[in-house]
Motif scaffolding. Structure first.
Motif, PDB file in Angstrom:
ATOM      1  N   THR A  48      38.413  40.890  42.985  1.00  0.00           N
ATOM      2  CA  THR A  48      39.577  40.729  43.777  1.00  0.00           C
ATOM      3  C   THR A  48      40.406  42.197  43.500  1.00  0.00           C
ATOM      4  O   THR A  48      40.237  42.796  42.683  1.00  0.00           O
ATOM      5  N   PRO A  49      41.493  42.572  44.440  1.00  0.00           N
ATOM      6  CA  PRO A  49      41.929  43.704  44.342  1.00  0.00           C
ATOM      7  C   PRO A  49      42.742  44.198  43.285  1.00  0.00           C
ATOM      8  O   PRO A  49      43.134  43.072  42.481  1.00  0.00           O
ATOM      9  N   VAL A  50      43.147  45.203  42.929  1.00  0.00           N
ATOM     10  CA  VAL A  50      43.807  45.636  41.990  1.00  0.00           C
ATOM     11  C   VAL A  50      43.257  45.579  40.445  1.00  0.00           C
ATOM     12  O   VAL A  50      41.944  45.813  40.504  1.00  0.00           O
ATOM     13  N   HIS A  51      43.839  45.035  39.477  1.00  0.00           N
ATOM     14  CA  HIS A  51      43.066  44.704  38.271  1.00  0.00           C
ATOM     15  C   HIS A  51      42.386  43.304  38.247  1.00  0.00           C
ATOM     16  O   HIS A  51      41.470  43.085  37.352  1.00  0.00           O
ATOM     17  N   GLY A  52      42.523  42.295  39.379  1.00  0.00           N
ATOM     18  CA  GLY A  52      41.696  41.195  39.731  1.00  0.00           C
ATOM     19  C   GLY A  52      42.209  40.091  38.968  1.00  0.00           C
ATOM     20  O   GLY A  52      41.470  38.867  39.156  1.00  0.00           O
ATOM     21  N   VAL A  53      43.355  39.999  37.879  1.00  0.00           N
ATOM     22  CA  VAL A  53      43.703  38.878  37.198  1.00  0.00           C
ATOM     23  C   VAL A  53      44.232  37.979  37.916  1.00  0.00           C
ATOM     24  O   VAL A  53      45.418  38.514  38.283  1.00  0.00           O
TER      25      VAL A  53
END
Length: 79
Positions: A48-53
């Motif tokens: 998923t986008p950015v860091h994904g968390v």
């Protein structure tokens, strides 16, 4: 949290170690929509986008703390 560190390590050319503390990850707490993928000692970043968390709000609810209760405890411990 190792889940946040994976994305950062992927951005560093010579990064090769991710510290993972047992019991200290979001995945082990069971509060994520998808757990961090670990295979043969290798951690893979979320897709998923950015860091994904991505937190699962229902699972995260069991760790909720009432701010008013925290303020009361802080005032008691300050005495």
């Amino acid at each position: 949290m190792s889940e946040l560190s994976v994305a950062l390590l992927c951005a560093i050319d010579n990064a090769d170690i991710l510290e993972c503390v047992h019991g200290g990850s979001f995945s082990e707490m069971g509060v994520l929509q998808a757990e961090l993928r670990l295979e043969n000692g290798v951690a893979f970043p979320f897709e998923t986008p950015v860091h994904g968390v991505m937190f699962d709000d229902e699972k995260r609810e069991r760790f909720a703390v009432d701010p008013a209760e925290l303020r009361t405890r802080n005032m008691q411990s300050a005495k």
